[in-house]
Design a protein around this motif. Structure first.
Motif, short mmCIF file in Angstrom:
data_model
loop_
_atom_site.label_atom_id
_atom_site.label_comp_id
_atom_site.label_asym_id
_atom_site.label_seq_id
_atom_site.Cartn_x
_atom_site.Cartn_y
_atom_site.Cartn_z
N GLU A 53 -4.79 100.86 106.24
CA GLU A 53 -5.18 99.54 105.74
C GLU A 53 -5.32 99.52 104.22
N LEU A 54 -5.75 100.65 103.65
CA LEU A 54 -5.94 100.68 102.19
C LEU A 54 -4.61 100.48 101.47
N VAL A 55 -3.58 101.19 101.91
CA VAL A 55 -2.27 101.05 101.28
C VAL A 55 -1.77 99.61 101.39
N CYS A 56 -1.93 99.03 102.57
CA CYS A 56 -1.50 97.64 102.77
C CYS A 56 -2.24 96.69 101.83
N ALA A 57 -3.55 96.89 101.70
CA ALA A 57 -4.36 96.01 100.86
C ALA A 57 -3.98 96.16 99.38
N VAL A 58 -3.76 97.40 98.95
CA VAL A 58 -3.41 97.64 97.54
C VAL A 58 -2.04 97.06 97.22
N LEU A 59 -1.09 97.25 98.11
CA LEU A 59 0.25 96.71 97.88
C LEU A 59 0.23 95.18 97.81
N LYS A 60 -0.61 94.57 98.64
CA LYS A 60 -0.72 93.11 98.61
C LYS A 60 -1.35 92.63 97.30
N GLY A 61 -2.19 93.49 96.70
CA GLY A 61 -2.88 93.11 95.47
C GLY A 61 -2.06 93.27 94.20
N ILE A 62 -0.89 93.87 94.31
CA ILE A 62 -0.03 94.03 93.14
C ILE A 62 0.48 92.66 92.70
N PRO A 63 0.45 92.37 91.40
CA PRO A 63 0.88 91.05 90.92
C PRO A 63 2.25 90.63 91.46
N LYS A 64 2.35 89.37 91.76
CA LYS A 64 3.59 88.82 92.32
C LYS A 64 4.78 89.08 91.40
N ASN A 99 -2.47 103.97 90.65
CA ASN A 99 -3.46 105.05 90.54
C ASN A 99 -4.36 105.11 91.77
N THR A 100 -4.70 103.95 92.31
CA THR A 100 -5.50 103.91 93.53
C THR A 100 -4.74 104.53 94.69
N LEU A 101 -3.46 104.21 94.79
CA LEU A 101 -2.62 104.78 95.85
C LEU A 101 -2.48 106.29 95.69
N MET A 102 -2.35 106.74 94.43
CA MET A 102 -2.24 108.18 94.17
C MET A 102 -3.51 108.91 94.61
N ALA A 103 -4.66 108.35 94.25
CA ALA A 103 -5.93 108.96 94.62
C ALA A 103 -6.10 108.99 96.14
N HIS A 104 -5.69 107.92 96.78
CA HIS A 104 -5.78 107.85 98.25
C HIS A 104 -4.87 108.89 98.90
N ALA A 105 -3.65 109.01 98.39
CA ALA A 105 -2.71 109.99 98.94
C ALA A 105 -3.23 111.41 98.74
N ALA A 106 -3.79 111.67 97.55
CA ALA A 106 -4.31 113.01 97.26
C ALA A 106 -5.49 113.35 98.17
#
Length: 227
Positions: free
Chosen positions: A76-87, A213-220
């Motif tokens: 869910e975190l990845v989905c939420a972060v990707l949705k939050g990326i500017p259009k 950066n959030t995605l990187m931290a989550h993946a790590a």
């Protein structure tokens, strides 16, 4: 009785092997996600040497799709972060840091020449006076006072256009686009009009970087879970 223990032992062994396989699979997936996020960050930062900044718009669709594909279906975190990326970043891409750095130098130069011009415009003599003033400016060896760097209280309302641009340039030279943008937001009048598009593109870049950066931290952290 022996048969019961034997079956229980086999079941336990199967369970342990299955757990290990699941952990290995999750660890591999975390590594793939980390690599995809790293590729996204590289795309945002690196420009194309020798190419004018205006031709360096970097589409991010391949990198974003790679991140989405690498993530677990229930992440869910990845989905939420990707949705939050500017259009804008999703649909057309971003200008990388190198391009925005080059563009800033042009914005800085023009903003200085119109420092005395209000947002609504001014008569020709004001434009001429503003241009002459820009030629007479002497660059300070210390663009930001030590007290300000030490977070002492500063009345930003007293800063003129040159003060603001010097501070913004100081942080740009140190790769801190967030601080650069904070100072550029202090501009008023014609200089703000000149810088508006640069500020908008920088905001898009910073929001996209924050997501990456959030995605990187989550993946790590996901990878560490299975060590």
């Amino acid at each position: 009785m022996f048969g019961i223990f034997h079956c229980a032992g086999k079941f336990l062994s199967y369970f342990i092997v299955q757990e290990k396989n699941d952990a290995d699979e999750a660890s591999k997936q975390a590594q793939v996600l980390w690599s995809a996020c790293q590729a996204l960050l590289r795309a945002i930062k690196a420009g194309c040497p020798g190419i004018p900044w205006k031709d360096q718009m970097r589409p991010l669709e391949p990198e974003l799709k790679a991140v989405e594909k690498a993530a677990a279906d229930n992440d869910e975190l990845v989905c939420a972060v990707l949705k939050g990326i500017p259009k804008e970043a999703k649909e057309r891409g971003v200008y990388p840091e190198d391009a925005l750095r080059e563009r800033f130098l042009k914005v800085e130069q023009v903003a200085r020449t119109v420092a005395l011009v209000p947002e609504t415009g001014a008569p020709l003599p004001i434009h001429v006076l503003s241009f002459i003033q820009s030629l007479l400016l002497i660059k300070s060896p210390s663009p930001i006072p030590a007290g300000e760097l030490n977070d002492e209280k500063v009345d930003f309302a007293k800063l003129n256009t040159n003060d603001i641009l010097q501070r913004a340039r100081y942080w740009l030279d140190r790769g801190d686009f967030a601080q650069t943008l904070r100072y550029m937001n202090l501009l008023k009048g014609a200089p703000r009009c000149v810088a508006r598009q640069w500020m908008n593109e920088t905001r898009i870049l910073l929001e996209t970087q924050q997501a990456a950066n959030t995605l990187m931290a989550h993946a790590a952290s996901s990878g560490l879970t299975y060590l």
